[in-house]
Design a protein around this motif. Structure first.
Motif, PDB file in Angstrom:
ATOM      1  N   TYR A 317      33.367  52.246  -6.485  1.00 52.47           N
ATOM      2  CA  TYR A 317      32.180  51.426  -6.176  1.00 52.47           C
ATOM      3  C   TYR A 317      31.348  51.065  -7.410  1.00 52.47           C
ATOM      4  O   TYR A 317      30.496  50.187  -7.331  1.00 52.47           O
ATOM      5  CB  TYR A 317      31.288  52.161  -5.175  1.00 52.47           C
ATOM      6  CG  TYR A 317      32.033  52.640  -3.948  1.00 52.47           C
ATOM      7  CD1 TYR A 317      32.733  51.737  -3.140  1.00 52.47           C
ATOM      8  CD2 TYR A 317      32.064  53.990  -3.607  1.00 52.47           C
ATOM      9  CE1 TYR A 317      33.437  52.175  -2.030  1.00 52.47           C
ATOM     10  CE2 TYR A 317      32.764  54.436  -2.492  1.00 52.47           C
ATOM     11  CZ  TYR A 317      33.454  53.525  -1.710  1.00 52.47           C
ATOM     12  OH  TYR A 317      34.155  53.959  -0.612  1.00 52.47           O
ATOM     13  N   HIS A 325      22.608  55.051  -4.563  1.00 55.77           N
ATOM     14  CA  HIS A 325      22.764  55.602  -3.214  1.00 55.77           C
ATOM     15  C   HIS A 325      22.384  57.086  -3.199  1.00 55.77           C
ATOM     16  O   HIS A 325      21.754  57.571  -2.247  1.00 55.77           O
ATOM     17  CB  HIS A 325      24.214  55.423  -2.749  1.00 55.77           C
ATOM     18  CG  HIS A 325      24.461  55.884  -1.343  1.00 55.77           C
ATOM     19  ND1 HIS A 325      24.041  55.180  -0.241  1.00 55.77           N
ATOM     20  CD2 HIS A 325      25.081  57.001  -0.859  1.00 55.77           C
ATOM     21  CE1 HIS A 325      24.399  55.826   0.864  1.00 55.77           C
ATOM     22  NE2 HIS A 325      25.021  56.936   0.513  1.00 55.77           N
ATOM     23  N   LEU A 333      28.259  58.403  -2.018  1.00 56.64           N
ATOM     24  CA  LEU A 333      28.721  57.187  -1.342  1.00 56.64           C
ATOM     25  C   LEU A 333      30.227  57.264  -1.066  1.00 56.64           C
ATOM     26  O   LEU A 333      31.019  57.482  -1.986  1.00 56.64           O
ATOM     27  CB  LEU A 333      28.394  55.971  -2.216  1.00 56.64           C
ATOM     28  CG  LEU A 333      28.619  54.592  -1.609  1.00 56.64           C
ATOM     29  CD1 LEU A 333      27.767  54.383  -0.352  1.00 56.64           C
ATOM     30  CD2 LEU A 333      28.318  53.498  -2.631  1.00 56.64           C
ATOM     31  N   GLY A 334      30.585  57.071   0.174  1.00 57.33           N
ATOM     32  CA  GLY A 334      32.011  57.017   0.551  1.00 57.33           C
ATOM     33  C   GLY A 334      32.630  58.352   0.896  1.00 57.33           C
ATOM     34  O   GLY A 334      33.722  58.396   1.469  1.00 57.33           O
ATOM     35  N   ASN A 339      37.885  54.893   3.783  1.00 63.67           N
ATOM     36  CA  ASN A 339      37.875  53.882   2.726  1.00 63.67           C
ATOM     37  C   ASN A 339      38.001  54.513   1.345  1.00 63.67           C
ATOM     38  O   ASN A 339      38.750  54.036   0.494  1.00 63.67           O
ATOM     39  CB  ASN A 339      36.585  53.050   2.797  1.00 63.67           C
ATOM     40  CG  ASN A 339      36.550  51.961   1.739  1.00 63.67           C
ATOM     41  OD1 ASN A 339      37.554  51.312   1.481  1.00 63.67           O
ATOM     42  ND2 ASN A 339      35.410  51.772   1.120  1.00 63.67           N
TER      43      ASN A 339
ATOM     44  N   ALA B  36      31.508  50.917   2.276  1.00 63.65           N
ATOM     45  CA  ALA B  36      30.918  52.242   2.023  1.00 63.65           C
ATOM     46  C   ALA B  36      29.461  52.289   2.476  1.00 63.65           C
ATOM     47  O   ALA B  36      29.022  53.261   3.101  1.00 63.65           O
ATOM     48  CB  ALA B  36      31.021  52.588   0.540  1.00 63.65           C
ATOM     49  N   LEU B  37      28.716  51.235   2.166  1.00 65.52           N
ATOM     50  CA  LEU B  37      27.308  51.196   2.579  1.00 65.52           C
ATOM     51  C   LEU B  37      27.199  51.111   4.099  1.00 65.52           C
ATOM     52  O   LEU B  37      26.353  51.760   4.715  1.00 65.52           O
ATOM     53  CB  LEU B  37      26.588  50.014   1.911  1.00 65.52           C
ATOM     54  CG  LEU B  37      26.380  50.146   0.391  1.00 65.52           C
ATOM     55  CD1 LEU B  37      25.826  48.844  -0.197  1.00 65.52           C
ATOM     56  CD2 LEU B  37      25.458  51.312   0.033  1.00 65.52           C
ATOM     57  N   ASP B  39      29.414  52.243   6.252  1.00 64.03           N
ATOM     58  CA  ASP B  39      29.771  53.578   6.753  1.00 64.03           C
ATOM     59  C   ASP B  39      28.599  54.552   6.630  1.00 64.03           C
ATOM     60  O   ASP B  39      28.455  55.476   7.434  1.00 64.03           O
ATOM     61  CB  ASP B  39      30.967  54.138   5.972  1.00 64.03           C
ATOM     62  CG  ASP B  39      32.311  53.640   6.518  1.00 64.03           C
ATOM     63  OD1 ASP B  39      32.343  53.118   7.642  1.00 64.03           O
ATOM     64  OD2 ASP B  39      33.326  53.780   5.799  1.00 64.03           O
ATOM     65  N   ALA B  40      27.777  54.333   5.592  1.00 61.81           N
ATOM     66  CA  ALA B  40      26.631  55.228   5.368  1.00 61.81           C
ATOM     67  C   ALA B  40      25.400  54.794   6.151  1.00 61.81           C
ATOM     68  O   ALA B  40      24.327  55.391   6.023  1.00 61.81           O
ATOM     69  CB  ALA B  40      26.308  55.275   3.867  1.00 61.81           C
ATOM     70  N   ARG B  42      23.758  52.019   5.765  1.00 63.75           N
ATOM     71  CA  ARG B  42      22.804  51.289   4.919  1.00 63.75           C
ATOM     72  C   ARG B  42      22.947  49.789   5.170  1.00 63.75           C
ATOM     73  O   ARG B  42      24.041  49.302   5.463  1.00 63.75           O
ATOM     74  CB  ARG B  42      23.080  51.568   3.429  1.00 63.75           C
ATOM     75  CG  ARG B  42      23.085  53.035   3.015  1.00 63.75           C
ATOM     76  CD  ARG B  42      21.704  53.570   2.644  1.00 63.75           C
ATOM     77  NE  ARG B  42      20.947  52.713   1.754  1.00 63.75           N
ATOM     78  CZ  ARG B  42      21.077  52.722   0.420  1.00 63.75           C
ATOM     79  NH1 ARG B  42      21.947  53.508  -0.161  1.00 63.75           N
ATOM     80  NH2 ARG B  42      20.312  51.944  -0.322  1.00 63.75           N
TER      81      ARG B  42
END
Lengths: 414, 62
Positions: A317, A325, A333-334, A339, B36-37, B39-40, B42
């Motif tokens: 990322y 984050h 993150l992640g 993913n 990713a965001l 999934d979080a 955000r």
């Protein structure tokens, strides 16, 4: 509740025109610039137990690895070796080439930086060439005190397909490009009136990461790779040493040391279970030590593996969004998602978060040490057993003679 | 949260529509970050290409 920001690191992006990258480092992961080390221990090990290239110390498995490649990888590696060899050979003699003009007699740091970006490198930094890390076999070869550290980003899309033949194209293709670019940058340094020696990434004079960290170009990740602000670990590294006047950069604290300990996705996802979760002190440096004998057979058998690179959130990322984050949420993150953590291994299938492939014990039974050490080890087994036959003894002596006649090489690609 | 099947179809769509363009790397990077965001939990702000936001919204499970 957002975390308090301890400091913000500002770095040039992957070109001089690219926007500056601003990385907020949360208070609870702020550490020291560079890497924790005990100087006297680094000095002691360097003096009494100098490092040696894996191309010599681990020559037996380097040769063996070709026997476990898929036919497609084997064919590609042969093509790559053929294409890359002339550039590695050219780099080996660059230290002997004289500059083409009289020295410009001024600091050349910014000239070199501009030229490096112009040639296509994604990051460049400057530091003292640290001879404490120079391989025993390269101590007489390495010249000059100034180190120009250059990083070439490898293709993003191909990297995300790790482990795969596609990703191997990115891995080795980047080396081919980098070797050419290094030779061109060395020519440029000579055109300013100074010597320049190319330390090819395929004929390393030393591990390069310590000098990249010292030049502020990133920090050592738990996966054993340089985590750089612009492209995480998705880069191939090389060094050019020179006697030209340079202004050295300083190490930086990106928060990586503590961030990695809270992440450890690379350790959790490593198919070989080869990354230590706890940091250890090794040769005077605090790090998550890679267990070579677990990594090597998986890496060789499964298209270079590289799951530790693929599953690093900073690679996937980018350092800036990952650290932002973390500041916002206190989370990695992640982490825990398909993913970031999912990957497929040939003939084994798909492994999502919490799932790992298993391998037969025999997978980790592969040639160790130098070629002659491995030959002796095998012969000792025969002596311990029923004793070698006359033919086996003769074959042993013939093979040993061949190994000694062939000598060693410092050239290698992984 | 995006599971493997969601990811396969999202990235399949992206590669099908933009795999041979010079924009593919940039869009792929954005797609990974946007997932990713998402999934979080955000929000996806203006930093993303509308094509990426559309892809993520279309394939987002639940």
């Amino acid at each position: 509740m957002p975390k308090k920001v301890h400091h913000v690191v500002r770095r040039t992006g992957t070109s001089l025109e690219a926007p500056i990258i601003e990385i907020p480092v949360a208070e609870d992961i702020a550490g020291i610039p560079g890497i924790p080390q005990i100087e006297k221990d680094v000095n002691f090990y360097s003096r009494e137990y100098p490092l040696e290239t894996q191309n010599i110390e681990k020559a037996a498995d380097r040769e063996w690895s070709w026997s476990v490649y898929t036919p497609e990888v084997f064919e590609y590696r042969e093509l790559h070796e053929k294409a890359n060899a002339p550039f590695v050979q050219a780099a080996a003699v660059t230290g002997e080439i004289e500059p083409t003009v009289d020295p410009v007699d001024r600091d050349i740091t910014e000239d070199v930086r501009r030229k490096a970006y112009e040639l296509g490198f994604g990051d460049v930094g400057f530091t003292r060439y640290d001879r404490r890390y120079t391989f025993a076999s390269k101590k007489q070869w390495a010249k000059f005190t100034g180190a120009i550290c250059v990083a070439l980003e490898q293709d993003y899309a191909q990297t995300q397909s790790l482990p795969s033949l596609e990703a191997e194209f990115a891995h080795f293709g980047t080396y081919e490009t980098e070797n050419k670019q290094c030779l061109a940058l060395a020519d440029f340094v000579r055109s300013l009136g100074y010597h320049a020696q190319v330390h090819s990434p395929n004929d390393n004079s030393s591990p390069f990461i310590p000098m990249f960290v010292e030049a502020g170009m990133g920090q050592l990740g738990a996966n054993g790779q340089l985590l750089s602000p612009a492209f995480g670990s998705r880069a191939r590294l090389a060094i050019i040493t020179t006697d030209g006047p340079l202004t050295y950069d300083q190490p930086v604290d990106y928060g990586v040391q503590k961030f990695c300990q809270g992440c450890l996705v690379c350790a959790d996802r490593c198919p070989a279970r080869a990354i230590t979760r706890d940091k250890v002190w090794y040769r005077g440096v605090e790090k998550n030590k890679l267990i070579y004998d677990r990594c090597r057979p998986i890496m060789s058998t499964y298209e270079g593996c590289g799951v530790c690179m693929k599953a690093c959130p900073i690679q996937r990322y980018g350092m800036q969004p990952v650290m932002e984050h973390y500041v916002e949420t206190g989370e990695v993150l992640g982490k825990g998602t398909d993913n970031l953590e999912g990957y497929s291994i040939r003939e084994k299938g798909y492994f999502g978060p919490g799932e790992l492939p298993s391998f037969d014990r025999s997978m980790f039974d592969f040639p160790k040490g130098t070629k002659d050490e491995w030959l002796f080890a095998e012969f000792k087994d025969k002596i311990d057993g029923d004793g070698p036959t006359a033919e086996e003894t003769s074959a042993f002596l013939k093979e040993l003679k061949g190994i000694l006649a062939k000598g060693t090489t410092t050239v290698g690609d992984e | 949260m995006f599971e493997k099947s969601d990811l396969d179809s999202l990235f399949g769509d992206l590669e099908g529509s933009h795999g041979s363009t010079t924009d593919y790397d940039r869009l792929l990077k954005q797609a990974h970050l946007a997932i990713a965001l998402s999934d979080a939990g955000r929000p996806l702000d203006g930093q993303f290409d509308t094509l990426v936001i559309d892809l993520v919204e279309r394939h987002c499970p639940g």
